[in-house]
Design an enzyme around this catalytic site. Sequence first.
Site, PDB file in Angstrom:
ATOM      1  N   LYS A 201     -34.846   4.748 -20.874  1.00 28.02           N
ATOM      2  CA  LYS A 201     -34.734   5.782 -19.850  1.00 28.02           C
ATOM      3  C   LYS A 201     -36.093   6.015 -19.209  1.00 28.02           C
ATOM      4  O   LYS A 201     -37.134   5.613 -19.729  1.00 28.02           O
ATOM      5  CB  LYS A 201     -34.251   7.101 -20.462  1.00 28.02           C
ATOM      6  CG  LYS A 201     -35.305   7.770 -21.346  1.00 28.02           C
ATOM      7  CD  LYS A 201     -34.885   9.137 -21.821  1.00 28.02           C
ATOM      8  CE  LYS A 201     -36.033   9.811 -22.571  1.00 28.02           C
ATOM      9  NZ  LYS A 201     -35.684  11.123 -23.078  1.00 28.02           N
ATOM     10  N   ARG A 203     -38.143   9.318 -17.161  1.00 26.36           N
ATOM     11  CA  ARG A 203     -38.111  10.710 -16.700  1.00 26.36           C
ATOM     12  C   ARG A 203     -38.828  10.841 -15.357  1.00 26.36           C
ATOM     13  O   ARG A 203     -39.746  10.086 -15.059  1.00 26.36           O
ATOM     14  CB  ARG A 203     -38.818  11.630 -17.704  1.00 26.36           C
ATOM     15  CG  ARG A 203     -38.026  11.906 -18.970  1.00 26.36           C
ATOM     16  CD  ARG A 203     -38.743  12.948 -19.811  1.00 26.36           C
ATOM     17  NE  ARG A 203     -38.013  13.223 -21.034  1.00 26.36           N
ATOM     18  CZ  ARG A 203     -37.045  14.105 -21.153  1.00 26.36           C
ATOM     19  NH1 ARG A 203     -36.674  14.812 -20.103  1.00 26.36           N
ATOM     20  NH2 ARG A 203     -36.439  14.320 -22.300  1.00 26.36           N
ATOM     21  N   GLY A 235     -29.168  19.035 -22.743  1.00 24.56           N
ATOM     22  CA  GLY A 235     -28.122  18.035 -22.929  1.00 24.56           C
ATOM     23  C   GLY A 235     -28.145  16.905 -21.920  1.00 24.56           C
ATOM     24  O   GLY A 235     -27.344  15.968 -22.020  1.00 24.56           O
ATOM     25  N   GLY A 236     -29.058  16.940 -20.958  1.00 24.60           N
ATOM     26  CA  GLY A 236     -29.096  15.917 -19.924  1.00 24.60           C
ATOM     27  C   GLY A 236     -29.414  14.537 -20.458  1.00 24.60           C
ATOM     28  O   GLY A 236     -28.725  13.553 -20.141  1.00 24.60           O
TER      29      GLY A 236
END
Length: 326
Positions: A201, A203, A235-236
């Site tokens: 991922k 950010r 929770g993202g």
Amino acid sequence: MTGIKTTGEKKMMFFSGRAHPELAEEVAQQLGVGVVPTKAFDFANGEIYVRYQESARGADCFLIQSHTAPINKWIMEQLIMIDALKRASARSITVIVPFYGYARQDKKHRGREPISARLIADLMKTAGADRILTVDLHTDQIQGFFDGPVDHLFALPLLADYVGAKVDREKLTVVSPDAGRVRVADRWCDRLGAPLAIVHKRRDKDVANQVTVHEVVGEVKGRVCVLVDDMIDTGGTICAAADALFAHGAEDVIVTATHGVLSGPAADRLKNSQVSEFVFTNTLPTPGELAADLDKITVLSIAPTIASAVREVFEDGSVTSLFDEQ
């Protein structure tokens, strides 16, 4: 004779702030002691007053307070309670912090940023804490911020054994939601004998809690995936990681985390997620709207682990021995 000898035995006293009294009562019950009666209230302007109803002179004092919302209030209350114990002539003060506030601010990513996790440790030391006992810090380096012993407890045995008992291990894959959790996920793999996968991922550095999931590294197609993390806040991150796993053919996804912060849009995200079960410990109280309405949340008690560690500290034993099998 030039002195006085005493033959008194050591005395343990257990104290709790107001943040999470249910956990405090569980730990006290496991220890076989009562929580020391404490008078605590807020003045009209928000100042906090604390006074213990029993003498703490010469006692080994254990003070539990989890940094839940409103986090700054409960941190301040804990500091005031530490100061009260110091001025009450406690023999030693062990601060139990099931969830350590500001742990995500453990280093400088860019210039002119604080290292707030270090500040919290400094405040506790200045207030009078001799020792910190905490559960699953966001990063191990935080242990070095406190000038004294830090007992770092792990929820991995509790969470992993729960998942291992209800899932076919032949189909299980342990998944790290980002590169920072790989080491922890690897310990899960060792305990459950399962392969590892990673969700890559990125950010947005200028937008808090904004995550973009790119790809999944590892075999997850047709597998039951258990996503492991230390905390879930809005929770993202975890829901996006779960969506990526389903997109790559995962049969089912279970999410585990030690700390269920669950703030802001977390309730809606968890309700609308394809994840079949979210497993947390009770280091933090589960928000009422989630506890009452969401049957996919399972909360396991960390109280026995904390109580065992407290007993080892009080009896001059080994806290490390509780986790040697890891």
